[in-house]
Design a protein around this motif. Structure first.
Motif, short mmCIF file in Angstrom:
data_model
loop_
_atom_site.label_atom_id
_atom_site.label_comp_id
_atom_site.label_asym_id
_atom_site.label_seq_id
_atom_site.Cartn_x
_atom_site.Cartn_y
_atom_site.Cartn_z
N PRO A 1 0.67 -14.63 -2.54
CA PRO A 1 -0.07 -14.87 -3.79
C PRO A 1 -0.71 -13.56 -4.26
O PRO A 1 -1.22 -12.79 -3.44
CB PRO A 1 -1.14 -15.88 -3.38
CG PRO A 1 -0.80 -16.34 -2.02
CD PRO A 1 0.13 -15.38 -1.41
N ALA A 2 -0.61 -13.31 -5.53
CA ALA A 2 -1.23 -12.14 -6.13
C ALA A 2 -0.70 -10.80 -5.60
O ALA A 2 -1.39 -9.79 -5.64
CB ALA A 2 -2.75 -12.18 -5.96
N GLN B 1 -2.01 -7.04 -6.68
CA GLN B 1 -2.38 -6.00 -5.70
C GLN B 1 -1.69 -4.67 -6.05
O GLN B 1 -2.33 -3.62 -6.04
CB GLN B 1 -1.96 -6.46 -4.29
CG GLN B 1 -2.40 -5.53 -3.17
CD GLN B 1 -1.65 -5.80 -1.86
OE1 GLN B 1 -0.81 -6.70 -1.78
NE2 GLN B 1 -1.95 -5.02 -0.84
N LEU B 2 -0.43 -4.78 -6.41
CA LEU B 2 0.32 -3.56 -6.75
C LEU B 2 -0.21 -2.97 -8.07
O LEU B 2 -0.33 -1.75 -8.20
CB LEU B 2 1.81 -3.87 -6.85
CG LEU B 2 2.73 -2.65 -6.84
CD1 LEU B 2 2.65 -1.90 -5.52
CD2 LEU B 2 4.18 -3.05 -7.09
N GLN B 3 -0.53 -3.87 -9.03
CA GLN B 3 -1.10 -3.41 -10.31
C GLN B 3 -2.34 -2.56 -10.06
O GLN B 3 -2.51 -1.48 -10.62
CB GLN B 3 -1.54 -4.61 -11.17
CG GLN B 3 -0.43 -5.42 -11.77
CD GLN B 3 0.13 -4.77 -13.03
OE1 GLN B 3 -0.18 -3.63 -13.36
NE2 GLN B 3 0.98 -5.51 -13.73
N GLN B 4 -3.21 -3.08 -9.20
CA GLN B 4 -4.46 -2.38 -8.94
C GLN B 4 -4.23 -1.02 -8.29
O GLN B 4 -4.84 -0.03 -8.68
CB GLN B 4 -5.33 -3.23 -8.01
CG GLN B 4 -6.27 -4.11 -8.79
CD GLN B 4 -7.04 -5.06 -7.88
OE1 GLN B 4 -7.07 -4.86 -6.67
NE2 GLN B 4 -7.64 -6.08 -8.48
N PRO C 1 4.46 -12.48 -12.45
CA PRO C 1 3.93 -13.50 -11.54
C PRO C 1 4.61 -14.86 -11.70
O PRO C 1 4.59 -15.68 -10.77
CB PRO C 1 2.45 -13.59 -11.91
CG PRO C 1 2.19 -12.52 -12.90
CD PRO C 1 3.48 -12.01 -13.42
N GLN C 2 5.23 -15.09 -12.86
CA GLN C 2 5.84 -16.41 -13.09
C GLN C 2 7.20 -16.54 -12.39
O GLN C 2 7.60 -17.61 -11.99
CB GLN C 2 6.06 -16.67 -14.60
CG GLN C 2 4.86 -16.43 -15.49
CD GLN C 2 3.59 -17.09 -14.95
OE1 GLN C 2 3.62 -18.18 -14.38
NE2 GLN C 2 2.45 -16.40 -15.10
N THR D 1 0.84 -1.20 0.00
CA THR D 1 0.00 0.00 0.00
C THR D 1 0.88 1.25 0.00
O THR D 1 0.63 2.20 -0.74
CB THR D 1 -0.87 0.03 1.29
OG1 THR D 1 -1.40 -1.28 1.51
CG2 THR D 1 -1.99 1.02 1.18
N THR D 2 1.92 1.21 0.82
CA THR D 2 2.81 2.37 0.93
C THR D 2 3.56 2.64 -0.36
O THR D 2 3.79 3.80 -0.72
CB THR D 2 3.79 2.16 2.10
OG1 THR D 2 3.03 2.02 3.30
CG2 THR D 2 4.74 3.34 2.25
N ALA D 3 3.93 1.57 -1.07
CA ALA D 3 4.63 1.75 -2.36
C ALA D 3 3.77 2.62 -3.27
O ALA D 3 4.25 3.60 -3.86
CB ALA D 3 4.91 0.40 -3.00
N ALA D 4 2.48 2.29 -3.34
CA ALA D 4 1.58 3.05 -4.21
C ALA D 4 1.37 4.47 -3.69
O ALA D 4 1.35 5.44 -4.44
CB ALA D 4 0.24 2.32 -4.33
N LYS D 5 1.25 4.59 -2.36
CA LYS D 5 1.04 5.92 -1.77
C LYS D 5 2.24 6.84 -2.03
O LYS D 5 2.09 8.00 -2.38
CB LYS D 5 0.84 5.79 -0.25
CG LYS D 5 -0.54 5.28 0.16
CD LYS D 5 -0.56 5.11 1.68
CE LYS D 5 -1.96 4.86 2.20
NZ LYS D 5 -1.96 4.68 3.66
N LEU D 6 3.43 6.27 -1.85
CA LEU D 6 4.65 7.04 -2.11
C LEU D 6 4.72 7.46 -3.57
O LEU D 6 5.08 8.60 -3.89
CB LEU D 6 5.88 6.17 -1.81
CG LEU D 6 6.57 6.31 -0.48
CD1 LEU D 6 7.64 5.24 -0.37
CD2 LEU D 6 7.19 7.70 -0.31
N GLY D 7 4.37 6.50 -4.45
CA GLY D 7 4.38 6.78 -5.89
C GLY D 7 3.43 7.93 -6.21
O GLY D 7 3.80 8.88 -6.91
N HIS D 8 2.25 7.86 -5.65
CA HIS D 8 1.24 8.90 -5.85
C HIS D 8 1.75 10.25 -5.34
O HIS D 8 1.64 11.27 -6.02
CB HIS D 8 -0.03 8.48 -5.09
CG HIS D 8 -1.13 9.48 -5.14
ND1 HIS D 8 -1.83 9.76 -6.30
CD2 HIS D 8 -1.67 10.27 -4.18
CE1 HIS D 8 -2.76 10.67 -6.05
NE2 HIS D 8 -2.66 11.00 -4.76
#
Ligand SMILES: Nc1nc2c(ncn2[C@@H]2O[C@H](COP(=O)(O)OP(=O)(O)OP(=O)(O)O)[C@@H](O)[C@H]2O)c(=O)[nH]1
Ligand SMILES: [Mg+2]
Length: 469
Positions: A140-141, A145-148, A161-162, A114-121
């Motif tokens: 898993p996934a 989650q990060l994509q979304q 993912p592979q 979550t923080t990765a995306a918040k920092l990016g934003h």
């Protein structure tokens, strides 16, 4: 909100100080005990609590109040020590001349992704070209989650993912990532820090060479977080902490203690699940809010002013008062020594820096100052206070005591007299009236003035020659 309880009890303590009649040892002890209790019940580590409260107590009983009243002084100390406990330091900024790579590490579920995306934003809004990279091959996934999250913030996300090896993921995207000014790397968490995770993150760290590594901690994390923080610190160069879930009901003390363990300041805090529920952290502002003092800022401003004023006043008094004695000159000499060599000093003075002052002249001066230092070391306090009473026999004693010549002692005394004369003139500007200061455009005018102040022609010539060369 996290730490609300701590805030409440600290506020209570502060109002106790405000309402007390006097600040004495008993009150200081009471206050220190209360602060200890508040911190401990907020889950702050015992050792850290003791360290912090010791600092507060020591400063409260020994420090000069610097122009504040005792109550204000005690409150200021509490504020300062709490702020430095949360880690002061320069504000975090991105490097301007190269790509920034922020690596986020932390245990399971602390809020890294979550923080990765918040920092990016946060940094995208500040004109950075941002990419998010998922190296979490564990959950898993995690990539999804990060994509979304990235989609919400309209930030490019790289994930595979592979692939099961974080280093391979990094290498796969390395070339594509070059076009970004900021790459935020999300890493995998575990429910405890094991060798496997440490090994994995160390390798990733080696290959990705992050510009900054942030430890992500939830405000609800308990005391065990300190041990983990310690292990991360041993392997990685952690230079910041992000505390998430500050909007929750966690006690917060565990995270704060972990912060103290890694000796890195809190850089950002998460205050909600949404992408923009994220703030830069400022320990001073945070503590002001925690202590709930609208007037704290005014008090701190006053404390700073008092400090500056004290210093300025000391200086002014030294220069302006007729009481200027050798003790003051001695202090000045010592202060100058602390500041470094004279050539360095001169290079820092605007205007003089560019001037071609003779280096050998300077070192002669420096040598002289050193000798004067020895001379003054051999004077009694009385002699420094009343240099005019230093007669022939005293001069001889001082010279032999300091391993210098009587001529050195006499020269120092002469110099002191000149300085005193100059001080006197600053104090009585009318004495300067017949000196045409306005028209002092060239060295000759300067010489004239110095001469009027009692400097010998010979000394002046030497000085000017040095300055012109
Ligand atoms: N209320 C609140 N929830 C948060 C905050 N930050 C993260 N969360 C929530 O905490 C949970 C875990 O967050 P993640 O970002 O998945 O944590 P993680 O560290 O990546 O977890 P792992 O990848 O499993 O190690 C999610 O439900 C987030 O929505 C915050 O500041 N406030
Ligand atoms: Mg994650």
């Amino acid at each position: 909100m996290v730490l609300d309880k701590l805030g409440d009890s600290l506020k209570h303590t502060l109002s106790k100080i405000k309402n007390s009649l006097t600040v004495d040892r008993t009150l200081v002890e009471e206050v220190v005990k209360e602060i200890q209790k508040s911190l401990l019940s907020s889950d702050v580590n015992v050792r850290l609590v003791l360290e912090l409260s010791k600092k507060i107590r020591d400063r409260a009983v020994s420090e000069n109040t610097k122009g504040l009243n005792k109550k204000e002084h005690l409150i200021t100390i509490i504020y300062e020590e709490l702020s430095s406990f949360l880690g002061q330091g320069e504000e975090f900024t991105l490097k301007e001349d190269k790509q920034n790579r922020l690596l986020l590490v932390g245990l399971y579920g602390q809020g890294k992704t979550t923080t990765a995306a918040k920092l990016g934003h946060y940094f995208k809004k500040r004109s950075q070209k941002v990419a998010l990279l998922s190296t979490d091959t564990w959950r898993p996934a995690a990539g999804e989650q990060l994509q979304q999250l990235g989609k919400q913030a309209e930030i490019d996300v790289y994930t595979d993912p592979q692939e099961k090896d974080p280093v391979a993921i990094y290498e796969k995207f390395k070339a594509q990532l070059e076009k970004y000014s900021l790459v935020i790397i999300d890493s995998a968490g575990r429910d405890f820090l094991n060798d496997e995770l440490v090994e994995e993150i160390s390798k990733l760290n080696e290959i990705a060479q992050p510009t900054d590594t942030f430890l992500v901690l939830g405000a609800d994390v308990g005391q065990t977080a300190q041990k983990q923080a310690q292990m991360f610190k041993e392997r990685l160069d952690i230079n910041g902490v992000i505390i998430t879930k500050m909007d929750g009901t966690g006690k917060g003390g565990g995270a704060l203690s972990a912060c103290a363990v890694v000796e890195a300041p809190v850089r950002f805090i998460g205050v909600g699940e949404k992408i923009d529920e994220f703030e830069r952290f400022n320990s001073e502002r945070f503590v002001s809010e925690l202590l709930g003092m609208g007037d704290l800022e005014a008090l701190l401003e006053k404390a700073k002013l008092a400090l500056d004023e004290n210093k300025a006043q000391d200086m002014q008094e030294r220069f302006m008062s007729g009481k200027f004695d050798l003790n003051d000159m001695y202090e000045q000499l010592k202060a100058m020594k602390k500041m470094g060599s004279m050539s360095k000093l001169i290079s820092m003075i605007p205007g003089l820096g560019g001037m071609n002052i003779d280096k050998s002249q300077l070192s002669v001066q420096e040598q002289k100052l050193k000798v004067w230092g020895y001379v003054m070391d051999s004077m009694t306090a009385y002699e420094k206070k009343h240099p005019e009473e230093i007669d022939f026999s005293r001069t001889r004693r001082i010279a032999s005591g300091s391993g210098t010549d009587a001529s050195d002692v006499r020269e120092l005394l002469k110099q002191f007299k000149q300085m005193k004369k100059m001080m006197h003139m600053f104090k009585n500007p009318s004495d300067m009236e017949d000196m045409d200061m306005e028209n002092m455009k060239n060295p000759q005018d300067m010489m004239k003035m110095m001469k009027q102040m009692g400097m010998k022609q010979k000394d002046l010539k030497k000085m000017m020659k040095g300055a012109r060369r």
